[in-house]
Design a protein around this motif. Structure first.
Motif, PDB file in Angstrom:
ATOM      1  N   VAL A 139     -27.185 -32.729   6.671  1.00  0.00           N
ATOM      2  CA  VAL A 139     -26.980 -34.177   6.799  1.00  0.00           C
ATOM      3  C   VAL A 139     -26.690 -34.781   5.432  1.00  0.00           C
ATOM      4  CG1 VAL A 139     -27.994 -36.380   7.482  1.00  0.00           C
ATOM      5  CG2 VAL A 139     -28.501 -34.305   8.807  1.00  0.00           C
ATOM      6  N   VAL A 140     -25.596 -35.544   5.351  1.00  0.00           N
ATOM      7  CA  VAL A 140     -25.251 -36.315   4.156  1.00  0.00           C
ATOM      8  C   VAL A 140     -25.403 -37.787   4.511  1.00  0.00           C
ATOM      9  CG1 VAL A 140     -23.446 -36.931   2.510  1.00  0.00           C
ATOM     10  CG2 VAL A 140     -23.667 -34.558   3.288  1.00  0.00           C
ATOM     11  N   MET A 141     -26.247 -38.521   3.774  1.00  0.00           N
ATOM     12  CA  MET A 141     -26.480 -39.932   4.061  1.00  0.00           C
ATOM     13  C   MET A 141     -25.441 -40.799   3.344  1.00  0.00           C
ATOM     14  SD  MET A 141     -29.127 -39.566   6.004  1.00  0.00           S
ATOM     15  CE  MET A 141     -29.662 -41.266   6.261  1.00  0.00           C
ATOM     16  N   MET A 142     -25.044 -41.890   3.986  1.00  0.00           N
ATOM     17  CA  MET A 142     -24.160 -42.878   3.373  1.00  0.00           C
ATOM     18  C   MET A 142     -24.961 -44.145   3.114  1.00  0.00           C
ATOM     19  SD  MET A 142     -20.501 -42.573   5.347  1.00  0.00           S
ATOM     20  CE  MET A 142     -21.154 -42.822   7.008  1.00  0.00           C
ATOM     21  N   THR A 143     -24.814 -44.718   1.925  1.00  0.00           N
ATOM     22  CA  THR A 143     -25.595 -45.898   1.583  1.00  0.00           C
ATOM     23  C   THR A 143     -24.817 -46.800   0.640  1.00  0.00           C
ATOM     24  OG1 THR A 143     -27.712 -46.625   0.676  1.00  0.00           O
ATOM     25  CG2 THR A 143     -26.689 -44.737  -0.377  1.00  0.00           C
ATOM     26  N   ALA A 144     -25.199 -48.084   0.621  1.00  0.00           N
ATOM     27  CA  ALA A 144     -24.603 -49.020  -0.336  1.00  0.00           C
ATOM     28  C   ALA A 144     -25.302 -48.866  -1.689  1.00  0.00           C
ATOM     29  CB  ALA A 144     -24.757 -50.455   0.175  1.00  0.00           C
ATOM     30  N   TYR A 145     -24.708 -49.440  -2.726  1.00  0.00           N
ATOM     31  CA  TYR A 145     -25.262 -49.287  -4.068  1.00  0.00           C
ATOM     32  C   TYR A 145     -26.732 -49.718  -4.145  1.00  0.00           C
ATOM     33  CZ  TYR A 145     -20.845 -48.201  -6.373  1.00  0.00           C
ATOM     34  OH  TYR A 145     -19.687 -47.578  -6.777  1.00  0.00           O
ATOM     35  N   GLY A 146     -27.068 -50.783  -3.437  1.00  0.00           N
ATOM     36  CA  GLY A 146     -28.430 -51.302  -3.514  1.00  0.00           C
ATOM     37  C   GLY A 146     -29.463 -50.471  -2.792  1.00  0.00           C
ATOM     38  N   ASP A 147     -29.031 -49.455  -2.040  1.00  0.00           N
ATOM     39  CA  ASP A 147     -29.965 -48.671  -1.232  1.00  0.00           C
ATOM     40  C   ASP A 147     -30.106 -47.239  -1.730  1.00  0.00           C
ATOM     41  OD1 ASP A 147     -30.352 -50.838   0.459  1.00  0.00           O
ATOM     42  OD2 ASP A 147     -28.645 -50.283   1.715  1.00  0.00           O
ATOM     43  N   ILE A 148     -29.824 -47.008  -3.007  1.00  0.00           N
ATOM     44  CA  ILE A 148     -29.885 -45.640  -3.527  1.00  0.00           C
ATOM     45  C   ILE A 148     -31.295 -45.071  -3.425  1.00  0.00           C
ATOM     46  CG2 ILE A 148     -29.661 -44.245  -5.619  1.00  0.00           C
ATOM     47  CD1 ILE A 148     -27.239 -45.872  -6.359  1.00  0.00           C
ATOM     48  N   ASP A 149     -32.298 -45.931  -3.606  1.00  0.00           N
ATOM     49  CA  ASP A 149     -33.683 -45.463  -3.472  1.00  0.00           C
ATOM     50  C   ASP A 149     -33.939 -44.918  -2.070  1.00  0.00           C
ATOM     51  OD1 ASP A 149     -34.244 -46.103  -6.067  1.00  0.00           O
ATOM     52  OD2 ASP A 149     -35.190 -48.032  -5.603  1.00  0.00           O
ATOM     53  N   LEU A 150     -33.341 -45.566  -1.060  1.00  0.00           N
ATOM     54  CA  LEU A 150     -33.484 -45.079   0.314  1.00  0.00           C
ATOM     55  C   LEU A 150     -32.824 -43.710   0.464  1.00  0.00           C
ATOM     56  CD1 LEU A 150     -32.787 -48.250   2.501  1.00  0.00           C
ATOM     57  CD2 LEU A 150     -34.992 -47.148   2.062  1.00  0.00           C
ATOM     58  N   ALA A 151     -31.683 -43.530  -0.184  1.00  0.00           N
ATOM     59  CA  ALA A 151     -30.975 -42.252  -0.093  1.00  0.00           C
ATOM     60  C   ALA A 151     -31.798 -41.131  -0.718  1.00  0.00           C
ATOM     61  CB  ALA A 151     -29.615 -42.355  -0.776  1.00  0.00           C
ATOM     62  N   ILE A 152     -32.426 -41.432  -1.845  1.00  0.00           N
ATOM     63  CA  ILE A 152     -33.270 -40.421  -2.495  1.00  0.00           C
ATOM     64  C   ILE A 152     -34.452 -40.074  -1.601  1.00  0.00           C
ATOM     65  CG2 ILE A 152     -34.782 -40.004  -4.476  1.00  0.00           C
ATOM     66  CD1 ILE A 152     -32.864 -41.759  -6.121  1.00  0.00           C
ATOM     67  N   LYS A 153     -35.016 -41.089  -0.943  1.00  0.00           N
ATOM     68  CA  LYS A 153     -36.106 -40.842   0.007  1.00  0.00           C
ATOM     69  C   LYS A 153     -35.615 -39.970   1.158  1.00  0.00           C
ATOM     70  CE  LYS A 153     -39.210 -43.169   3.254  1.00  0.00           C
ATOM     71  NZ  LYS A 153     -39.577 -44.466   3.879  1.00  0.00           N
ATOM     72  N   ALA A 154     -34.375 -40.207   1.612  1.00  0.00           N
ATOM     73  CA  ALA A 154     -33.816 -39.413   2.710  1.00  0.00           C
ATOM     74  C   ALA A 154     -33.700 -37.946   2.328  1.00  0.00           C
ATOM     75  CB  ALA A 154     -32.453 -39.973   3.117  1.00  0.00           C
ATOM     76  N   ILE A 155     -33.331 -37.678   1.083  1.00  0.00           N
ATOM     77  CA  ILE A 155     -33.234 -36.285   0.627  1.00  0.00           C
ATOM     78  C   ILE A 155     -34.599 -35.621   0.672  1.00  0.00           C
ATOM     79  CG2 ILE A 155     -32.806 -34.841  -1.399  1.00  0.00           C
ATOM     80  CD1 ILE A 155     -30.467 -36.637  -2.065  1.00  0.00           C
ATOM     81  N   LYS A 156     -35.626 -36.367   0.292  1.00  0.00           N
ATOM     82  CA  LYS A 156     -36.980 -35.823   0.356  1.00  0.00           C
ATOM     83  C   LYS A 156     -37.406 -35.526   1.792  1.00  0.00           C
ATOM     84  CE  LYS A 156     -38.595 -38.135  -3.866  1.00  0.00           C
ATOM     85  NZ  LYS A 156     -39.538 -39.130  -4.436  1.00  0.00           N
ATOM     86  N   GLU A 157     -36.769 -36.226   2.752  1.00  0.00           N
ATOM     87  CA  GLU A 157     -37.127 -36.045   4.161  1.00  0.00           C
ATOM     88  C   GLU A 157     -36.158 -35.133   4.907  1.00  0.00           C
ATOM     89  OE1 GLU A 157     -38.180 -39.536   6.278  1.00  0.00           O
ATOM     90  OE2 GLU A 157     -39.406 -40.355   4.655  1.00  0.00           O
ATOM     91  N   GLY A 158     -35.283 -34.457   4.163  1.00  0.00           N
ATOM     92  CA  GLY A 158     -34.474 -33.437   4.817  1.00  0.00           C
ATOM     93  C   GLY A 158     -32.977 -33.548   4.677  1.00  0.00           C
ATOM     94  N   ALA A 159     -32.465 -34.681   4.157  1.00  0.00           N
ATOM     95  CA  ALA A 159     -31.017 -34.797   3.959  1.00  0.00           C
ATOM     96  C   ALA A 159     -30.569 -33.845   2.845  1.00  0.00           C
ATOM     97  CB  ALA A 159     -30.634 -36.230   3.613  1.00  0.00           C
ATOM     98  N   THR A 160     -29.332 -33.381   2.952  1.00  0.00           N
ATOM     99  CA  THR A 160     -28.793 -32.469   1.940  1.00  0.00           C
ATOM    100  C   THR A 160     -28.297 -33.211   0.711  1.00  0.00           C
ATOM    101  OG1 THR A 160     -28.122 -30.909   3.662  1.00  0.00           O
ATOM    102  CG2 THR A 160     -27.059 -30.678   1.526  1.00  0.00           C
ATOM    103  N   ASP A 161     -27.695 -34.385   0.918  1.00  0.00           N
ATOM    104  CA  ASP A 161     -27.113 -35.149  -0.195  1.00  0.00           C
ATOM    105  C   ASP A 161     -26.852 -36.560   0.288  1.00  0.00           C
ATOM    106  OD1 ASP A 161     -26.041 -35.787  -2.657  1.00  0.00           O
ATOM    107  OD2 ASP A 161     -24.726 -34.032  -2.736  1.00  0.00           O
ATOM    108  N   PHE A 162     -26.313 -37.419  -0.591  1.00  0.00           N
ATOM    109  CA  PHE A 162     -25.926 -38.761  -0.164  1.00  0.00           C
ATOM    110  C   PHE A 162     -24.642 -39.168  -0.869  1.00  0.00           C
ATOM    111  CE2 PHE A 162     -28.405 -39.589  -3.954  1.00  0.00           C
ATOM    112  CZ  PHE A 162     -27.744 -40.643  -4.580  1.00  0.00           C
TER     113      PHE A 162
END
Length: 369
Positions: free
Chosen positions: A116-139
């Motif tokens: 899973v690769v997450m897509m996020t806006a610039y302001g939500d990078i912290d959410l993307a990093i959290k997603a990687i910790k929860e199993g995403a491969t990249d963002f």
């Protein structure tokens, strides 16, 4: 490096066809990688889906899109994907990322082999990093750099079981000395065994029985190939067929293979009766999982698969007589095969695994009339 920010604003202004043609010409000269992979794009913005699909379709065999988590789960349950490109939010005004995290969790639980690769806006990078910790491969950050999007998805695909297996096969085929290392791949196996082989061999004699086996193995090769299966080995009167996981579940290829073999032998019944006074009947067991693959031997080298999956598949096939059916598959595999509308499955029982406390739940499958 070529960069083209594809935003909703760009698309609403409209893009001239000539610009598309010029972009494709330049783009193909920069990126020539083509991967045999299936990608799912999930975003509530149709412009984003169109832009991402346009970029990635030059690099992957199949691209599908979904505009909501519900639509995505429906596609995931009915198709085999290698990578999911997943947006964080789907409700207007919501920026918590909860919907994206819920879908990420569902994918990680039900489809653990998918990257899973997450897509996020610039302001939500912290959410993307959290997603990687929860199993995403990249963002990937929106609006994206085209080269970054393509390279991120290709990188995620190269971490998938489908790519790992393809690399292993390429390495084995390229090296005539079989100088390849041990690797792990996810495969589906079918153990297909002739019924009443002992009594048939006694009646025909060993030479005639050998001819029957040879005819049978030759006749079933075509339906196996048609359904993208690979004959792994012959063991006496048994043939072991195998698929890379994604290829085996795609369009229910592994199930279709068994029934196509049935149809083939039924169509040749008169020939078998004339030659051998018997029409071959057979039973099969199917299962899937992670196996090790590599080369063994010194004087005679051979590429093999090893692991509990093969032993379990053999045991499943051995239960066909007990349940008086021609086909048994594990629930693990049955849950991964997409619904086609042409098969009925029925739970029959379970078997204990030797040396383990776990069990395998067994299903039989029949074609609908």
């Amino acid at each position: 490096m070529l960069s083209w920010e594809l935003t909703k604003k760009n698309y609403k202004k409209g893009l001239i066809l000539a610009d598309y043609a010029n972009f494709i010409s330049i783009y193909l000269n920069v990126f020539m990688t083509v991967e045999k992979g299936n990608i799912l794009l999930v975003d509530d913005d149709e412009d984003v889906l169109l832009a991402a699909k346009f970029l990635l379709k030059r690099h992957f065999a199949y691209i599908d899109t979904a505009s909501s988590p519900g639509d995505a789960l429906t596609l995931l349950n009915n198709n085999a994907f290698d990578v999911v490109l997943l947006d964080m939010n789907y409700t207007s005004g919501v920026t918590t990322g909860k919907e994206g995290f819920d879908l990420l969790k569902a994918i990680s639980t039900s489809f653990p082999l998918i990257r899973v690769v997450m897509m996020t806006a610039y302001g939500d990078i912290d959410l993307a990093i959290k997603a990687i910790k929860e199993g995403a491969t990249d963002f990937i950050v929106k609006p994206w750099d085209n080269a970054k999007l393509v390279s991120t998805v290709i990188s995620a695909f190269k971490k998938s079981p489908e790519f790992a297996e393809a690399q292993a096969v390429r390495g084995i085929r390229k090296n005539s000395e079989f100088d390849v290392g041990l690797s792990e791949v996810v495969r589906i196996f079918m153990f297909l065994d002739l019924r009443s082989s002992t009594s048939i061999a006694e009646e025909l004699g060993h030479l005639k029985y050998f001819e029957l086996l040879n005819d049978f193995f030759n006749d079933i090769a075509k339906p196996i190939e048609k359904n993208n299966g690979e004959i792994y080995q012959y063991v006496g009167d048994e043939v072991v067929v195998s698929w890379p996981f994604t290829e085996g579940v795609r369009d229910a290829n592994c199930l279709k293979c068994f029934f196509d073999i049935q149809d083939t032998i039924h169509g040749l019944a008169s020939r078998y009766t004339e030659r051998y006074n018997v029409v071959p009947e057979f039973k099969a067991g199917m299962h899937y999982g992670k196996v090790s693959t590599g080369v063994i031997g010194t004087v005679k080298k051979e590429i093999i698969y090893t692991g509990d999956v093969l032993n379990t598949t053999s045991r499943i096939e051995g239960q066909c007589n007990s349940y008086k059916v021609n086909l048994l598959i594990s629930r693990d595999l049955a849950d991964k095969i997409p619904a086609t509308g042409i098969f009925n499955s029925k739970k029959l029982g379970e078997i204990n695994l030797r040396g383990k406390s776990s069990t395998i739940i067994l299903f039989t499958v029949e074609r609908k009339p």
